[in-house]
Design a protein around this motif. Sequence first.
Motif, mmCIF file in Angstrom:
data_model
loop_
_atom_site.group_PDB
_atom_site.id
_atom_site.type_symbol
_atom_site.label_atom_id
_atom_site.label_comp_id
_atom_site.label_asym_id
_atom_site.label_seq_id
_atom_site.Cartn_x
_atom_site.Cartn_y
_atom_site.Cartn_z
ATOM 1 N N LYS A 69 0.826 -1.208 0.000
ATOM 2 C CA LYS A 69 0.000 0.000 0.000
ATOM 3 C C LYS A 69 0.861 1.258 0.000
ATOM 4 O O LYS A 69 1.896 1.319 0.661
ATOM 5 C CB LYS A 69 -0.909 0.003 1.237
ATOM 6 N N ILE A 70 0.400 2.253 -0.754
ATOM 7 C CA ILE A 70 0.984 3.595 -0.734
ATOM 8 C C ILE A 70 -0.135 4.572 -0.379
ATOM 9 O O ILE A 70 -1.186 4.572 -1.019
ATOM 10 C CB ILE A 70 1.588 3.988 -2.100
ATOM 11 N N GLU A 71 0.105 5.361 0.646
ATOM 12 C CA GLU A 71 -0.888 6.353 1.054
ATOM 13 C C GLU A 71 -0.257 7.745 0.991
ATOM 14 O O GLU A 71 0.789 7.992 1.590
ATOM 15 C CB GLU A 71 -1.394 6.082 2.471
ATOM 16 N N ILE A 72 -0.923 8.628 0.244
ATOM 17 C CA ILE A 72 -0.410 9.979 0.028
ATOM 18 C C ILE A 72 -1.401 10.988 0.588
ATOM 19 O O ILE A 72 -2.587 10.972 0.239
ATOM 20 C CB ILE A 72 -0.185 10.257 -1.479
ATOM 21 N N ASN A 73 -0.908 11.852 1.460
ATOM 22 C CA ASN A 73 -1.719 12.941 2.007
ATOM 23 C C ASN A 73 -0.987 14.252 1.749
ATOM 24 O O ASN A 73 0.186 14.394 2.107
ATOM 25 C CB ASN A 73 -1.948 12.755 3.512
ATOM 26 N N ALA A 74 -1.675 15.179 1.114
ATOM 27 C CA ALA A 74 -1.055 16.466 0.785
ATOM 28 C C ALA A 74 -2.093 17.571 0.920
ATOM 29 O O ALA A 74 -3.224 17.429 0.451
ATOM 30 C CB ALA A 74 -0.489 16.444 -0.631
#
Length: 440
Positions: free
Chosen positions: A365-370
Amino acid sequence: MPPVYRLAEVGVYSLLNFLPLMVLALYPFRHRLRFSKAVTAVLVLVLSVVQIFLGWQAAFSSSNAGLLSAVSTLLYAAFYFLAVKVNMGKTVFTLLLLSNNASFIVMSSKCLEGQLFPALAHQSYRWSFSLCMFLIEAFIWTPLFFYMKKVYTPAVEKEPSGIEWRYLWLIPATFYLIWYYTLYGNSSKTSLELALEPKNTAALFFINAGAFLVYYIVAKLLIEQQKNLRLHEKNHLLAMQSLQYGYLQDKIAEARRSKHDARHHLALMQELLKKGEYSKLSEYLGSYQNALPDVSDRIYCKNTSVSALLAYFAQQAENSGIEYVVNADIPEDIKADITDLSVLFGNLIENALHGCIDDKSEHKKIEINAKADSYSLCIAVDNTFTGTPVTDADGSFISTKHGGKGIGIDSVKSIAEKYDGIAKFEYDGRMFYASVMLNI
């Protein structure tokens, strides 16, 4: 009470010995001061008065001269470390570099005084000494200032990583020990007697000339390293743009195919409509609608460049069987260079993607928060990783894609520093966490 003219002589010497050194020491970090420039200037003036007072005490109270000289040096160093907000290695390197030259100026000034004013040279803090010091400083500090401005400042304003300056300060420290041992190591003469001998000044001159050659080479190497990093970032940006272009080309080709296929779908639906087979038409419309791609899933934020980059890596993650989660709120008019954003997001997500590909766990899993607002941009890219990341002696992560330190991580740190932000990389045995905050 000493005569006024003697107080003036000691005061002028104290200022000549302190103020030019302080100005040169602060110049490379004038944009990294802890206080405003006005407050810093006031503090320098106050410290100048203190230095004059200590000079008076040392000149007219010989029993405490050594102690007062040490106090003066400690006050100077303490103020400098407090006033400047940079890596400790940079400040130590700068202080040693300038202190070595200040020692040479004092010694050569006393030597010149001995040649021009032999009767006054054996006395302490006379006007003749200050005059000689002024002449020597006018000759040395002008080219020294240009060196600090043109070569040294660009080298210390930015650097590829912070570890270089942990060790570079040893260079001026070594030269200090060399000239100190050369003069005082094998001699029973007093410092005054040694200073009055021209051969000692000549020896110290050549030692300082060699030291400056080394300083010049070190600064140039650091600047060249920065250029190589900038070139790598530009190449990475071009690669990202090429990837985005390829992604857009695929979408254009997909749109053309959809337009071509739509003709057949419309022809079939018109035929069903003419025949009045409304149930079959409704069923066909339902299946056709389900077959259409959900375009909204590929629009991650209002900033089209960042969204396209996120969409490209989404496709890469999907092809590699990696869960890809994005929560992004980045406006189109964000106050940050789009080049920096592309390099920043590209490096962070690319590293996460390679980490997941190398991961042996079943669920990747890759989780990106920006999120960005008027003041800052915060980015967090987390990815699963159950392996053992390799680090060097300084704790920096080493790339598994190639030998040596990860250049992508250095690029991220460099961009964070450009915006007076921070970049952190952590690993807890299950997840790799990369977080960046920029002041925009």
